[in-house]
Design an enzyme around this catalytic site. Structure first.
Site, mmCIF file in Angstrom:
data_model
loop_
_atom_site.group_PDB
_atom_site.id
_atom_site.type_symbol
_atom_site.label_atom_id
_atom_site.label_comp_id
_atom_site.label_asym_id
_atom_site.label_seq_id
_atom_site.Cartn_x
_atom_site.Cartn_y
_atom_site.Cartn_z
ATOM 1 N N GLU A 1 0.830 -1.219 0.000
ATOM 2 C CA GLU A 1 0.000 0.000 0.000
ATOM 3 C C GLU A 1 0.859 1.261 0.000
ATOM 4 O O GLU A 1 0.813 2.069 0.943
ATOM 5 C CB GLU A 1 -0.950 0.002 1.194
ATOM 6 C CG GLU A 1 -2.036 -1.035 1.081
ATOM 7 C CD GLU A 1 -3.074 -0.933 2.195
ATOM 8 O OE1 GLU A 1 -2.787 -0.315 3.240
ATOM 9 O OE2 GLU A 1 -4.175 -1.482 2.018
ATOM 10 N N GLU B 1 -6.462 -7.712 -0.401
ATOM 11 C CA GLU B 1 -6.904 -7.701 0.999
ATOM 12 C C GLU B 1 -8.353 -7.254 1.071
ATOM 13 O O GLU B 1 -8.748 -6.311 0.385
ATOM 14 C CB GLU B 1 -6.113 -6.681 1.823
ATOM 15 C CG GLU B 1 -4.668 -6.955 2.045
ATOM 16 C CD GLU B 1 -4.032 -5.833 2.877
ATOM 17 O OE1 GLU B 1 -4.747 -5.126 3.607
ATOM 18 O OE2 GLU B 1 -2.815 -5.654 2.753
#
Ligand code: GLA
Length: 665
Positions: free
Chosen positions: A150, A308
């Site tokens: 991320e 995710e």
């Protein structure tokens, strides 16, 4: 090297075995197999263990983890472990710590405490990546590399001296010389003219409103700086682990707009993203669908990976709600319906310590006699049953333009209203079409628009010449175009265009905006004509229509009573529609049903409220996904083979809160 799990929709999770004694690992693998988990993302936050001191690498524990996973038939998405440097690194190289706008250091002690422009960080991160790549490139468990994690989630904007120098270099590449920078930034205003590039700074805290183009360019520069960090690791992987695909997990969910993802896509082998349902939204499932369509757009329609999501509650919202029965399956399969072939979770086993111990996992703290574990088993069975959809594609007749850069520009200060939020109209339009059973591709501003029957341009404040030209060309070629307020106002430098507000799109639409009249929060204006009974909020404007432009709805009351709010102009075989206010959901449904009918856009299926439908197609086959978010049974007049129950049906019945995937006859 293993190929990516291909016998079904891949199911897996971040796996952080270093948080547990080794005896637990064997149980982990056994339970993964029971749940149908077939991949694990390993090592995302393992730097401190893998390199406990500068240049001293300890891989033995990771060898055992990978061997164990491989023995269990579980593929590994191996992280380069560079998301969070360990304390020894930050303490030894404090110049790598991010600095905020006021010059305060953001210390280590959390995660991702590193400066996007730091060459010292690059050097150490690529060294670790090289060690990992050399050691594991031919490990039989390895199926994918997962670079960092991320990017930009916590460290996107750093204002340190290294970043300042990087910004100057970036400006040199973009503009060539200082005159061009001065022009682009409009520094004739407020005595801001620079006479030496060394005077240029990131937009650090100042007395009042900063230069908006400086702010915009700093966002662009930071996205590029982080991309360069990614590419540095990618280059190492290409040399030492050729042939193994590489990704990094994007964040396409609402509220995360740190990076200009279209510029990242050419550097990933497969698009992957993370998504968490945000409980504070009025319609979280509509946002989920939007994020999935946005991710598919980034992937240019190819299957993508949901790296995710969560089995139940997260820990980082003000109030963290557990998922209700059925929600996990509905949420996961919404991603699959919209093009995901991989369902990943954070994380496999719930942590017992640290900042995320209240975050749900596939294996919850409360154990296996739980709703979560039973839901996970059911999801595993569903993922296995969906093998045949893997590789198929979603097709859409509607395109919606989404531009991170335009969002950065719109959400800068000193605009007609601070309540204008980028994405608001995009989400409204997408949600309305989802209600109507119409699938939308969310595209970047420079993606190919040919072939779409309807193109939505929702409040695209910054619109460069190429995008405007493409929209006009698509309309000329027969597409319908729907533009919402405050679009096409500025060019890529955030400069107003000559010829009034929104002159280029205005010419297409056959309208001219004379003055903006934003509405106060809570202020509503009545509408008439085709939207009689609906209200507008957020925005209105004094609008003049050209000859031949039809007024479909006007303001029924308020300061602009009697003036146009919704217009339509025929353009060749299509039309250009303009919506000058934020119309309520009922009004938007009416308007879009008219636009779709005119444009020949068909729903995937006619559905009752709360029922979501999407179709995936492959050569000679199609699968209808029906996600019933409502509390009443849904019945569709469709025949085929339902994959989750493995039975043939003449009529498809989907229970309240249930899901069906029909291979259509
Ligand atoms: C992100 C991160 C994970 C974890 C989750 C929690 O997606 O990548 O490491 O922190 O959020 O929701």
């Amino acid at each position: 090297m293993r190929t990516w799990p291909s016998d079904g929709v891949a199911l897996g999770a971040d796996y952080n075995p270093e948080q547990w004694p080794e005896q637990v690992w064997e149980q982990d693998v056994a339970l993964m197999r029971e749940a149908g988990v077939n991949f694990a993302t390993v090592g995302v936050f393992s730097w401190a263990l893998l390199e406990p001191a500068a240049g001293r690498y300890e891989f033995a524990w990771l060898d055992r983890v990978l061997d164990l996973l491989h023995a269990g038939g579980i593929a590994v998405d191996l992280a380069t472990a560079t998301a969070s440097p360990p304390p020894w690194f930050s303490a030894a190289y404090p110049q790598t710590l991010p600095v905020d706008q006021n010059g305060a250091t953001r210390w280590y002690g959390s995660r991702q405490s590193w400066c996007p422009s730091s060459p010292v960080f690059t050097e150490h991160a690529t060294a670790l990546t090289e060690q990992l790549a050399r050691r594991y490139h031919d490990h039989p468990a390895l199926a994918l590399w997962h670079v960092s994690n991320e990017y930009g989630c916590h460290n996107v904007l750093c204002y340190c001296d290294t970043c300042a120098a990087g910004f100057r270099e970036w400006l040199g590449k973009r503009y060539g010389d200082l005159d061009a920078v001065n022009h682009a930034w409009g520094t004739a205003f407020w005595s801001q003219r620079y006479t030496d590039i060394e005077q240029v700074l990131p937009p650090r805290a100042s007395t009042t409103t900063p230069n908006p183009t400086q702010v915009l360019d700093y966002r662009r520069c930071t996205s590029d700086a982080l991309l360069a960090q990614y590419q540095a690791e990618l280059a190492v992987l290409r040399v030492h682990s050729p042939g193994v695909p590489v990704t990094t997990n994007f964040m396409t969910m609402d509220g995360f707009r740190h990076l200009d993802y279209p510029s990242w896509v050419p550097s990933v082998d497969v698009v992957s993203t993370d998504h968490y349902v945000t409980g504070s939204l009025a319609d979280p499932e509509a946002e989920l669908a939007f994020a999935a369509d946005l991710t598919r757009g980034l992937a240019a329609g190819a299957p993508w990976m949901l790296m995710e999501h969560s089995s139940s509650a997260v820990n980082w919202q003000p109030v963290n709600r557990a998922k209700l029965p059925g929600q996990l399956l509905r949420h996961s399969l919404t991603h699959v319906a919209r093009g995901a072939d991989t369902l990943g979770f954070f994380q496999w086993r719930q942590s017992r310590s640290g900042a995320e111990k209240f975050h749900s996992a596939l294996l919850p703290h409360a154990g296996t006699d739980t709703k979560i574990w039973r839901d996970v088993l059911a999801l595993g069975a569903a993922a296995a049953a969906l093998g045949e959809v893997v590789g198929s594609r979603v097709q859409a007749e509607v395109a919606l333009l989404w531009d991170y850069q335009s969002g950065w520009a719109l959400n800068a200060p000193s605009h007609p209203s601070t309540d204008l939020e980028y994405g608001e109209m995009a989400h409204d339009l997408h949600a309305a079409l989802r209600r109507a059973g119409v699938t939308v591709d969310i595209l970047g501003p420079h993606d190919d628009l040919s072939g779409y029957r309807l193109i939505l341009v929702p409040t695209l404040y910054l619109t460069d010449a190429a995008t405007t030209a493409a929209v006009v060309a698509a309309a000329d070629a027969g597409a319908h175009v729907l533009v919402t307020y405050f679009s096409g106002v500025v060019d890529e430098h955030d400069h107003l265009l000559p010829g009034g507000w929104s002159p280029l799109l205005g010419a297409l639409l056959g309208v001219r905006t004379e003055e903006h009249h934003p509405l106060f929060a809570g202020q509503r204006v009545g509408l008439d004509g085709v939207l009689a009974g609906s209200v507008g909020t957020r925005w209105s404007e004094v609008l003049h229509v050209a000859d031949g432009t039809q007024v479909l709805s006007g303001y029924a009351d308020g300061d602009l009573a009697g003036q146009p709010a919704v217009t339509r102009r025929s353009v060749g075989a299509g039309a250009a529609w303009y919506l000058a206010t934020r119309v309520d959901a009922a009004g938007l449904d009416i308007l879009l049903s008219r636009v779709c009918a005119d444009a020949g856009v068909e729903p995937v299926a006619a559905v009752a409220p709360g029922v979501e439908v999407v179709r995936r197609r492959a050569e000679g086959a199609s699968w209808l996904f029906v996600i019933n978010h409502s509390d009443t049974e849904a019945v569709l007049d469709r025949a085929g083979h339902e994959l989750l129950t493995d039975r043939d049906v003449r009529t498809l019945t989907v229970p309240a809160g249930g899901v069906a995937v029909l291979r259509e006859d």
